[in-house]
Design a protein around this motif. Structure first.
Motif: not given
Length: 277
Positions: A106-113, A158-165, A195-200, A216-222
């Motif tokens: 949650a902290d990583l998500e808070r500090t990432s865009t 996910l509902y914070d439109e300042t962030k993009r997913f 998938s209908h969310l504007r920033n997702v 080979l792996n699941t991965f996430t880039v912040y």
């Protein structure tokens, strides 16, 4: 390069000590070295005391300023790469409590865009139904109600439109029967709804057709600063720009082959219907 988990704990101190010793052997003060490699003296000091972990680029600049030999550059940059990598052991995380891991995320998500998720075999917590989140932890003994509650609470981001997913799911990830068939249909419906969310953006990679490479792996880039790569017994966390860039390139290759929008929703509807038969 092979990373040994025990190396990842001590490499930062080793790197700091190595760079400090090399500077002293070269007969340079911290201030003089800083001028040679166009860094501040305070940054050199923080690197040499282990308060700051230098990037590979930083280390290469320092080594060039010290006129290090090619062999020494190879050895020290290898150490720097390990220092920019962290190992998160799954068993250690369980001992600390899975809810603490959720707080860290949650902290990583808070500090990432900007977020990029490549999901190879399962649906990630941000997209999961409560039933799916619970089932994903069934193999771990204990009461995980707090962790599940925090995992679901994280979905508010996910509902914070300042962030993009951007989420890329393989067909296997979307259709792996983690739940009974009716509940899996509901989970897939949720993917289509989000998938209908504007920033997702939710892209799917069906098994039909050719794909680049072999994931080979699941991965996430912040943003472009951290990449986390999951394994069955833990996760690697990369912070060096070159490693993160490699995962951004891999993500882009899969993204170019993914189905988005109505095309993705049609596939998701087809897969959900298959679970309802």
């Amino acid at each position: 390069m092979t990373f040994e988990p025990e190396q990842l704990g001590r490499s930062k101190a080793d790197l700091a000590e190595t760079l400090r010793d090399l500077r002293k052997r070269a007969g340079l003060s911290g201030d003089r070295l800083a001028r040679r490699c166009a860094m501040s003296q305070s940054k050199i000091s923080k690197i040499e005391t282990g308060k700051t972990t230098p990037t590979l680029v930083d280390v290469e600049r320092i080594l060039r300023a010290l006129e290090a030999s090619p062999q020494l550059i190879t050895e020290v940059t290898a150490l720097a790469r390990i220092a920019n990598t962290a190992w998160q052991d799954a068993r250690a995380l369980r001992r600390k409590g899975l809810e603490k891991k959720q707080a860290e995320l949650a902290d990583l998500e808070r500090t990432s865009t900007e977020f990029r998720f490549f999901l190879l075999s399962m649906i990630t917590g941000l997209l999961s139904t409560p039933e799916y989140a619970r089932a994903s932890l069934d193999h771990i003994p204990g009461d995980h109600s707090k962790a599940i509650a925090k995992k679901i609470a994280r979905q508010a981001v996910l509902y914070d439109e300042t962030k993009r997913f951007t989420f890329l799911l393989t067909e296997q990830a979307a259709r792996w029967p983690t739940l009974p068939a009716p509940a899996m249909a509901v989970q897939i419906d949720r993917l289509a709804s989000l998938s209908h969310l504007r920033n997702v953006r939710i892209g799917v990679l069906p098994l039909a057709g050719r794909m680049p490479g072999c994931p080979l792996n699941t991965f996430t880039v912040y943003d472009d600063r951290i990449a986390t790569v999951e394994a069955s017994n833990g996760a690697l966390v990369f912070r060096d720009a070159r490693d993160v860039s490699a995962y951004l390139e891999e993500f882009a290759a899969y993204e170019n082959h993914a189905r988005f929008g109505d095309e993705a929703r049609e596939l998701l509807a087809e897969w959900a219907s298959a679970f309802r038969r």
